[in-house]
Enzyme design. Structure first.
Site, PDB file in Angstrom:
ATOM      1  N   ASP A   1      -5.900 -43.995 -66.545  1.00 35.94           N
ATOM      2  CA  ASP A   1      -6.151 -45.162 -65.718  1.00 35.94           C
ATOM      3  C   ASP A   1      -4.901 -45.520 -64.916  1.00 35.94           C
ATOM      4  O   ASP A   1      -3.785 -45.456 -65.429  1.00 35.94           O
ATOM      5  CB  ASP A   1      -6.556 -46.337 -66.614  1.00 35.94           C
ATOM      6  CG  ASP A   1      -7.064 -47.525 -65.821  1.00 35.94           C
ATOM      7  OD1 ASP A   1      -7.957 -47.342 -64.992  1.00 35.94           O
ATOM      8  OD2 ASP A   1      -6.556 -48.640 -66.048  1.00 35.94           O
TER       9      ASP A   1
ATOM     10  N   GLU B   1      -7.333 -41.371 -62.375  1.00 45.23           N
ATOM     11  CA  GLU B   1      -7.980 -42.504 -61.711  1.00 45.23           C
ATOM     12  C   GLU B   1      -7.136 -42.841 -60.499  1.00 45.23           C
ATOM     13  O   GLU B   1      -6.047 -43.409 -60.639  1.00 45.23           O
ATOM     14  CB  GLU B   1      -8.103 -43.682 -62.678  1.00 45.23           C
ATOM     15  CG  GLU B   1      -8.842 -44.885 -62.105  1.00 45.23           C
ATOM     16  CD  GLU B   1      -7.934 -45.839 -61.356  1.00 45.23           C
ATOM     17  OE1 GLU B   1      -8.076 -45.930 -60.108  1.00 45.23           O
ATOM     18  OE2 GLU B   1      -7.082 -46.467 -61.987  1.00 45.23           O
TER      19      GLU B   1
ATOM     20  N   ASP C   1     -15.396 -51.575 -63.427  1.00 49.13           N
ATOM     21  CA  ASP C   1     -14.885 -52.711 -62.658  1.00 49.13           C
ATOM     22  C   ASP C   1     -15.801 -53.105 -61.500  1.00 49.13           C
ATOM     23  O   ASP C   1     -15.601 -54.152 -60.883  1.00 49.13           O
ATOM     24  CB  ASP C   1     -13.495 -52.392 -62.095  1.00 49.13           C
ATOM     25  CG  ASP C   1     -12.394 -52.533 -63.136  1.00 49.13           C
ATOM     26  OD1 ASP C   1     -12.575 -53.309 -64.090  1.00 49.13           O
ATOM     27  OD2 ASP C   1     -11.357 -51.865 -62.994  1.00 49.13           O
TER      28      ASP C   1
END
Length: 508
Positions: free
Chosen positions: A307, A364, A417
């Protein structure tokens, strides 16, 4: 590790984004017991062979049980522990399990606090039985677990025992003797050390059950994709146990904290509050903490998504006293030197241009992405991410447009998200709706729009395609997993009812 796992990126696969807490079950939130195995069987029947989850680390209740706000980079979330499996394994009784069921006001929303409380009672009972000698058959496995995880497990046990004894206070407010691992270990009394054994045993059970679940998935050809946040929480074991690795002042507080500048998700950016790394200090021991972290993650998951990958190239540093992320600055990350050393420690050379990274990692690369971030990702052959909801603005070079997706990549309708695709469509501008209609060449009602978005991703040139379960179920905004920059109502989506036809109907 290496060739076998990395070759997975070369085959075409599709999968589902579904966190384990979102599974059905009677104990407040999902776990890795019967409901997880049932879901696994259903996924395979529908041809879904990727199962992506959010981080599995031990979340901080004060942060809304966010998977991205954990007490440590290594320990697992104890709510993965299946109470039903503890019964079948003879570790607790069926009557206790029945008493631990958690009633829900809304069956589509998990009770994360209730889930934590039910597992705590179950593990306490199992621990009493283990310490009382009732399960001596586990002793060898337990000692082997402690040895295999010695880098962090003893620190973890003592950290949690101290946190419990100080009623959840952040570690910077503990008495000075408890402020560091070595000092605390030397001065902790027998009661604290006994309590630390409980937290070690809890992790033993969590890892043991996850290993069984992973074996189940592997036997059915399911690839488990995990999620590794680049940063760790300030109020956690790692800054407490390894303070020299973090940019902290003399009182243990961060000098600057992590976040991102204003972007698609927020006009004021996101102030995450995580302490920043002392990258130069980490480099001195060849990034040992990071090596151990990646090694542990790849022993749990088949593939790990890193991430906020852009933080390795450059990261947004926000003064600790700032309330938003607006007044931050860019700082240079560790870059290729980090990945060269990490690959070397795993026994790999850096990949040749155009070849996949020897480690099964996904980058990511969403948000503010500059050329240096893209160059770093491509240099090490890591798949990036493309999100269809981001495709309907900008020009023809928008990387999220399906025809611009890379083969070595992972394509999504949306991530944890994002709003659900149904929620996105209902709130989309006329221009965005028109762009989707033109893309598929027909008029669309809301359910048809969601189906079109799913099919666009399934037809993506990216070899790996992942759909949030909410989109396969055509659920609206009330079922989204997270709303960035908000602290209430997140992470509680629960798949109360999954109609098999929703997973079995996709022929692409």
């Amino acid at each position: 590790m290496g060739g076998g796992r990395v070759s997975m990126f070369l085959s075409r696969k599709r999968g589902v984004l579904l966190h384990f807490t979102s599974l059905n079950g009677p104990y407040g939130a999902g776990d890795l017991g019967p409901a997880a195995r049932q879901m696994g069987e259903l996924l395979v029947q529908g041809g879904w062979t990727l199962w992506q989850m959010l981080p599995l680390n031990y979340p901080n209740p004060a942060m809304g049980y966010s998977p991205y706000a954990a007490y440590g980079a290594f320990p697992l979330n104890p709510t993965i522990i299946s109470i039903d499996d503890l019964v079948s394994q003879g570790l607790i009784g069926a009557d206790l399990a029945k008493s631990l069921r958690v009633p829900l006001d809304d069956p589509w929303r998990a009770d994360l606090a209730g889930a934590f409380a039910s597992r705590r009672r179950a593990v306490e009972e199992a621990f009493r039985a283990f310490r009382g000698g009732a399960r001596q058959d586990l002793e060898e496995d337990y000692q082997g677990f402690l040895e295999d995880n010695s880098f962090w497990i003893h620190r973890w046990g003592l950290f949690m025992a101290l946190k419990e004894s100080f009623r959840g206070e952040i570690w910077t407010r503990w008495p000075s003797w408890a402020g560091r691992f070595e000092t605390a270990l030397a001065q902790a009394g027998g009661e604290l050390l006994d309590r630390s054994e409980f937290f070690k045993f809890e992790q033993f059970l969590a890892f043991r059950q996850f290993r069984s679940f992973r074996d189940f998935c592997a036997s059915r050809g399911i690839v488990l994709v995990g999620d590794l946040p680049i940063y760790v929480a300030h109020d956690g074991m790692d800054p407490w146990a390894f303070p020299e690795l973090f940019e902290l002042d003399g009182e243990g507080n961060p000098v600057e904290v992590a976040g991102v500048p204003p972007d698609y998700f927020s006009d004021t950016g996101q102030r995450w509050g995580n302490p920043l790394y002392r990258w130069e200090v980490m480099k001195e021991d060849r990034y040992h903490w990071w090596f151990m972290r990646l090694k542990a993650s790849l022993q749990v998951f088949d593939v790990v998504r890193i991430d906020h990958f852009r933080g390795f190239a450059g990261y947004w540093a926000i003064p600790f006293e700032e309330e938003t992320a607006v007044r931050g600055r860019w700082r240079e990350g560790p870059g290729s030197g980090f990945f060269d050393l990490i690959l070397e420690r795993f026994g790999f050379a850096s990949p040749e241009e155009g070849k996949p990274c020897p480690l099964p990692l996904v980058a990511e690369d969403l948000g503010v992405i500059t050329d240096d971030v893209t160059s770093l990702r491509l240099k090490y052959g890591m798949p990036g991410m493309r999100v269809l909801q981001f495709a309907f603005s900008g020009g023809e070079d928008n990387p999220h447009l399906p025809w611009n997706h890379e083969a070595l990549g992972v394509a999504y309708t949306g991530t944890h998200d994002n709003d659900t695709s149904l929620g996105w469509w209902l709130k989309a501008s006329p221009e965005e709706r028109g762009a989707l209609r033109r893309m598929v060449g027909r008029s669309l009602d809301p359910e048809g729009a969601v189906e079109a978005m799913v099919r666009l991703i399934l037809c993506s040139p990216s070899r790996w395609r992942v759909i949030p379960l909410q989109d396969l179920l055509c659920l609206g905004s009330g079922h989204r997993m997270n709303t960035p920059s908000s602290v209430k109502g997140n992470w509680v989506f629960r798949a109360h009812r999954v109609e098999p036809r929703r997973l079995l109907a996709w022929s692409i």
